[in-house]
Design an enzyme around this catalytic site. Structure first.
Site, PDB file in Angstrom:
ATOM      1  N   LYS A  57     -11.010  -4.499  10.599  1.00  0.00           N
ATOM      2  CA  LYS A  57      -9.658  -4.424  11.164  1.00  0.00           C
ATOM      3  C   LYS A  57      -9.516  -5.357  12.368  1.00  0.00           C
ATOM      4  O   LYS A  57      -8.456  -5.977  12.567  1.00  0.00           O
ATOM      5  CB  LYS A  57      -9.332  -2.979  11.555  1.00  0.00           C
ATOM      6  CG  LYS A  57      -9.110  -2.071  10.347  1.00  0.00           C
ATOM      7  CD  LYS A  57      -8.691  -0.670  10.738  1.00  0.00           C
ATOM      8  CE  LYS A  57      -8.378   0.161   9.491  1.00  0.00           C
ATOM      9  NZ  LYS A  57      -7.907   1.521   9.817  1.00  0.00           N
ATOM     10  N   ARG A  89      -6.826  -8.459  13.119  1.00  0.00           N
ATOM     11  CA  ARG A  89      -6.082  -8.647  14.375  1.00  0.00           C
ATOM     12  C   ARG A  89      -6.203 -10.088  14.869  1.00  0.00           C
ATOM     13  O   ARG A  89      -5.214 -10.724  15.232  1.00  0.00           O
ATOM     14  CB  ARG A  89      -6.594  -7.696  15.456  1.00  0.00           C
ATOM     15  CG  ARG A  89      -6.192  -6.250  15.300  1.00  0.00           C
ATOM     16  CD  ARG A  89      -6.581  -5.453  16.547  1.00  0.00           C
ATOM     17  NE  ARG A  89      -6.194  -4.053  16.467  1.00  0.00           N
ATOM     18  CZ  ARG A  89      -6.233  -3.194  17.472  1.00  0.00           C
ATOM     19  NH1 ARG A  89      -6.665  -3.611  18.659  1.00  0.00           N
ATOM     20  NH2 ARG A  89      -5.866  -1.928  17.322  1.00  0.00           N
ATOM     21  N   THR A 107       1.778   3.476  -2.159  1.00  0.00           N
ATOM     22  CA  THR A 107       1.480   4.738  -2.839  1.00  0.00           C
ATOM     23  C   THR A 107       0.259   5.451  -2.258  1.00  0.00           C
ATOM     24  O   THR A 107      -0.180   6.462  -2.784  1.00  0.00           O
ATOM     25  CB  THR A 107       1.262   4.510  -4.352  1.00  0.00           C
ATOM     26  OG1 THR A 107       0.173   3.600  -4.534  1.00  0.00           O
ATOM     27  CG2 THR A 107       2.522   3.941  -5.006  1.00  0.00           C
ATOM     28  N   GLY A 108      -0.260   4.921  -1.150  1.00  0.00           N
ATOM     29  CA  GLY A 108      -1.414   5.541  -0.508  1.00  0.00           C
ATOM     30  C   GLY A 108      -1.013   6.719   0.369  1.00  0.00           C
ATOM     31  O   GLY A 108       0.175   7.046   0.513  1.00  0.00           O
ATOM     32  N   GLY A 166       0.851  -1.194   0.000  1.00  0.00           N
ATOM     33  CA  GLY A 166       0.000   0.000   0.000  1.00  0.00           C
ATOM     34  C   GLY A 166       0.879   1.233   0.000  1.00  0.00           C
ATOM     35  O   GLY A 166       0.548   2.274   0.584  1.00  0.00           O
ATOM     36  N   ILE A 217      -0.912   7.341   3.690  1.00  0.00           N
ATOM     37  CA  ILE A 217       0.037   7.106   4.775  1.00  0.00           C
ATOM     38  C   ILE A 217       1.167   6.195   4.314  1.00  0.00           C
ATOM     39  O   ILE A 217       2.302   6.312   4.800  1.00  0.00           O
ATOM     40  CB  ILE A 217      -0.665   6.537   6.035  1.00  0.00           C
ATOM     41  CG1 ILE A 217       0.280   6.559   7.246  1.00  0.00           C
ATOM     42  CG2 ILE A 217      -1.216   5.137   5.796  1.00  0.00           C
ATOM     43  CD1 ILE A 217       0.724   7.933   7.679  1.00  0.00           C
TER      44      ILE A 217
END
Length: 311
Positions: free
Chosen positions: A134, A138, A11-12, A9, A14
């Site tokens: 999310k 986890r 190029t996102g 990820g 964050i």
């Protein structure tokens, strides 16, 4: 010895900052990039800037198992910064980490609230669904017995501060005339600039104190309410804004009547500012550590300082 780091990820919003922070801190840094994304001139230019920093570009995707496993075999740490739509696709990363057998730390795509301690409620359905996904990741990491660090950052300053908390408006500079205040405006939130988030994240990857813990990026000067935020801005511009107070009932009704993706942003407003999601619990050493306490040498940007950019 500093670990080799793979950012997925990359190029996102964050992800790119984490890639830059990793490379500048001296880690051998790898970025997994979809070749198709290079057709976007902005992303193509970003990837070239990564190369200038010495980043190794690996081409592949979350859905291409071979490319994923091959990328992960080259590193010790995997940081995922994928967007909301790909949260559950991180199951593929977990499977690839298990197959590769060489990863000593996985940091999944969090960079948000603590999803195990959220007080988000219906009808903030989009927000709640994101947190639930999310949390699923986890549990999958823990079941696979992969060493992890979950990074809880609170609000990205670049997204929340220019709009003084009215994140659904997507403002690029704080208003100088009026502002909506949600509920009493006194609920405490956390704001961090993206570069500081990257700095703390990279410091944690080789730190035994953060293994199988939640890293909370909660620097004390950045724990502020919406009223605090508006007050800081008013003092800088020497003007009092006209304030409209929006009750919790009114906000919940607006969320129900709003279409995606704005409903998600308004759900964040309810969760963060009305329910004080980020500050509704104490950080217990049994599950978490606080970044600015672990790394006092980091001079983080305060929200007061950040607002100076707009004066």
């Amino acid at each position: 010895m500093t670990s080799k780091i793979l950012v997925i990820g990359a190029t996102g919003n964050i992800g790119k900052v984490i890639v830059q922070g990793s490379a500048k801190s001296g880690h051998a840094t790898f970025a997994l990039v979809r070749e198709a994304s290079l057709s976007d001139p902005v992303k193509a230019k970003l990837v070239e800037s990564f190369k200038d920093l010495g980043v190794t570009i690996l081409y592949g995707s979350l859905t291409d198992k071979e490319s994923l496993v091959n990328a992960i075999k080259q590193v010790e740490v995997v940081i995922s910064a994928v967007g909301r739509a790909q949260i559950l696709d991180q199951i593929n990363i977990i499977d690839a980490i298990k197959e590769s057998g060489n990863v000593k730390r996985f940091l999944p795509s969090e960079f948000d609230n603590d999803v195990d301690r959220t007080v988000a409620i219906e009808p903030a359905t989009a927000t709640l669904s994101n947190y639930n996904r999310k949390a699923q990741i986890r549990r999958a990491i823990e079941a696979a017995k992969i060493p992890y660090t979950y990074v809880v950052t609170g609000c990205f300053a670049g997204f929340f501060v220019p709009c003084l908390g009215q994140c659904h408006l997507r403002l690029t500079s704080p208003p100088k005339d009026k502002v909506s205040i949600y509920d009493s405006g006194n609920g405490k939130a956390i704001f961090n600039i993206e570069e500081d988030i990257a700095t703390y994240t990279i410091k944690a990857v080789d730190d035994p104190r953060t293994v199988n813990k939640i890293l909370y990026i909660y620097p004390p000067k950045n724990i502020v309410s919406q009223n605090d935020l508006v007050g800081l801005w008013e003092r800088k511009i020497g003007k009092t804004l006209d304030k409209t107070y929006v009750s919790e009932e009114e906000l919940l009704k607006s969320i129900q009547e709003t279409q995606p993706p704005i409903d998600f942003a308004m759900g964040l407003i309810h969760t963060i500012f009305v329910k004080s999601d980020l500050t509704s619990f104490d950080i217990d050493p049994s599950f978490g550590v606080e970044a600015s306490e672990l790394y006092p040498e980091v001079k983080y940007t305060t929200i007061d300082e950040y607002l100076n950019r707009f004066v």
